[in-house]
Design a protein around this motif. Structure first.
Motif, PDB file in Angstrom:
ATOM      1  N   PRO A  14      45.452  36.305  33.584  1.00 34.33           N
ATOM      2  CA  PRO A  14      44.972  35.063  32.981  1.00 34.33           C
ATOM      3  C   PRO A  14      43.509  34.798  33.307  1.00 34.33           C
ATOM      4  O   PRO A  14      42.980  35.270  34.310  1.00 34.33           O
ATOM      5  N   LEU A  15      42.880  34.033  32.451  1.00 35.61           N
ATOM      6  CA  LEU A  15      41.489  33.633  32.645  1.00 35.61           C
ATOM      7  C   LEU A  15      41.380  32.406  33.534  1.00 35.61           C
ATOM      8  O   LEU A  15      40.304  32.092  34.012  1.00 35.61           O
ATOM      9  N   ASP A  16      42.482  31.751  33.820  1.00 33.44           N
ATOM     10  CA  ASP A  16      42.441  30.474  34.538  1.00 33.44           C
ATOM     11  C   ASP A  16      41.794  30.585  35.913  1.00 33.44           C
ATOM     12  O   ASP A  16      41.548  31.665  36.429  1.00 33.44           O
ATOM     13  N   ALA A  17      41.552  29.445  36.505  1.00 40.59           N
ATOM     14  CA  ALA A  17      40.800  29.355  37.760  1.00 40.59           C
ATOM     15  C   ALA A  17      41.495  30.023  38.945  1.00 40.59           C
ATOM     16  O   ALA A  17      40.851  30.333  39.937  1.00 40.59           O
ATOM     17  N   ASP A  18      42.807  30.244  38.850  1.00 42.21           N
ATOM     18  CA  ASP A  18      43.532  30.844  39.961  1.00 42.21           C
ATOM     19  C   ASP A  18      43.682  32.358  39.859  1.00 42.21           C
ATOM     20  O   ASP A  18      44.282  32.976  40.731  1.00 42.21           O
ATOM     21  N   ALA A  19      43.181  32.952  38.809  1.00 44.30           N
ATOM     22  CA  ALA A  19      43.348  34.394  38.606  1.00 44.30           C
ATOM     23  C   ALA A  19      42.453  35.165  39.572  1.00 44.30           C
ATOM     24  O   ALA A  19      41.233  35.165  39.462  1.00 44.30           O
ATOM     25  N   ASP A  20      43.056  35.822  40.521  1.00 43.31           N
ATOM     26  CA  ASP A  20      42.386  36.523  41.611  1.00 43.31           C
ATOM     27  C   ASP A  20      41.805  37.865  41.132  1.00 43.31           C
ATOM     28  O   ASP A  20      42.543  38.740  40.679  1.00 43.31           O
ATOM     29  N   ALA A  21      40.508  38.030  41.246  1.00 35.25           N
ATOM     30  CA  ALA A  21      39.847  39.260  40.812  1.00 35.25           C
ATOM     31  C   ALA A  21      40.299  40.464  41.635  1.00 35.25           C
ATOM     32  O   ALA A  21      40.431  41.573  41.102  1.00 35.25           O
ATOM     33  N   ALA A  22      40.557  40.267  42.921  1.00 28.43           N
ATOM     34  CA  ALA A  22      41.014  41.378  43.764  1.00 28.43           C
ATOM     35  C   ALA A  22      42.389  41.860  43.306  1.00 28.43           C
ATOM     36  O   ALA A  22      42.655  43.067  43.275  1.00 28.43           O
ATOM     37  N   GLU A  23      43.261  40.931  42.945  1.00 26.33           N
ATOM     38  CA  GLU A  23      44.588  41.311  42.440  1.00 26.33           C
ATOM     39  C   GLU A  23      44.462  42.066  41.122  1.00 26.33           C
ATOM     40  O   GLU A  23      45.183  43.035  40.877  1.00 26.33           O
ATOM     41  N   ALA A  24      43.566  41.626  40.259  1.00 29.79           N
ATOM     42  CA  ALA A  24      43.339  42.324  38.995  1.00 29.79           C
ATOM     43  C   ALA A  24      42.844  43.747  39.264  1.00 29.79           C
ATOM     44  O   ALA A  24      43.297  44.704  38.631  1.00 29.79           O
ATOM     45  N   ALA A  25      41.926  43.896  40.222  1.00 23.60           N
ATOM     46  CA  ALA A  25      41.419  45.231  40.571  1.00 23.60           C
ATOM     47  C   ALA A  25      42.543  46.111  41.129  1.00 23.60           C
ATOM     48  O   ALA A  25      42.621  47.295  40.804  1.00 23.60           O
ATOM     49  N   ARG A  26      43.405  45.526  41.958  1.00 20.47           N
ATOM     50  CA  ARG A  26      44.539  46.297  42.494  1.00 20.47           C
ATOM     51  C   ARG A  26      45.469  46.752  41.376  1.00 20.47           C
ATOM     52  O   ARG A  26      46.001  47.862  41.408  1.00 20.47           O
ATOM     53  N   LEU A  27      45.674  45.912  40.377  1.00 22.08           N
ATOM     54  CA  LEU A  27      46.502  46.275  39.230  1.00 22.08           C
ATOM     55  C   LEU A  27      45.880  47.440  38.465  1.00 22.08           C
ATOM     56  O   LEU A  27      46.579  48.373  38.062  1.00 22.08           O
ATOM     57  N   LEU A  28      44.568  47.395  38.298  1.00 25.30           N
ATOM     58  CA  LEU A  28      43.871  48.518  37.656  1.00 25.30           C
ATOM     59  C   LEU A  28      44.114  49.815  38.421  1.00 25.30           C
ATOM     60  O   LEU A  28      44.386  50.860  37.828  1.00 25.30           O
TER      61      LEU A  28
END
Length: 151
Positions: A14-28
């Motif tokens: 999600p684009l929302d304020a709580d979307a953690d960039a580190a978690e997104a990177a880990r998913l990648l």
């Protein structure tokens, strides 16, 4: 063959304020993905966050200007780079010039998908049916569709 045939289900963030960039990177990393689809508050496809964009965000500017200067830094510098993501959101990592998501309708041909990818410099193209994300086509899937099969 059409885009609907090439599309696979794909993780979104999600684009929302709580979307953690580190978690997104880990998913990648864990899913070995070239990018992620970022969704808006109403769960519609908003943008593509490519793995290369995450790298660009975490690297110090001097490395972007002179990649060979990275040799002078060791593992500690790598830890500092990854720490940059720990307090950031997905919105922070998206480039400022992010435009609408590269998208095609389910009936698009592989050539249309390929053209959209190259035009938008994106490793992913969303297949959107109405306002709903029907799946994602990766560059490798469209290449496989366009290349002749070995006999």
């Amino acid at each position: 063959m059409r885009a609907r045939d090439l599309a696979d289900p794909f993780p979104t963030v999600p684009l929302d304020a709580d979307a953690d960039a580190a978690e997104a990177a880990r998913l990648l990393v864990t899913r070995r993905l070239p990018g992620l689809v970022v969704t808006s508050a109403d769960n519609r496809p908003y943008a593509v966050l490519g793995a290369s964009q995450v790298l660009r965000f975490v690297l110090p500017g001097f490395l972007l200007d002179d990649p060979s200067s990275g040799r002078a830094y060791g593992e500690a510098a790598a830890a500092e780079v990854s720490a940059r993501l720990s307090t950031r959101t997905v919105r922070d990592v998206l480039p400022a010039d992010t435009t609408e998501i590269p998208a095609v309708d389910p009936d698009a041909t592989p050539l249309e998908v390929a053209a959209m990818m190259t035009q938008r410099h994106s490793p992913l193209v969303a297949v959107v049916d109405g306002q709903r994300l029907a799946g994602v086509v990766t560059a490798t899937r469209v290449l496989a569709a366009l290349l002749p099969r070995p006999e």
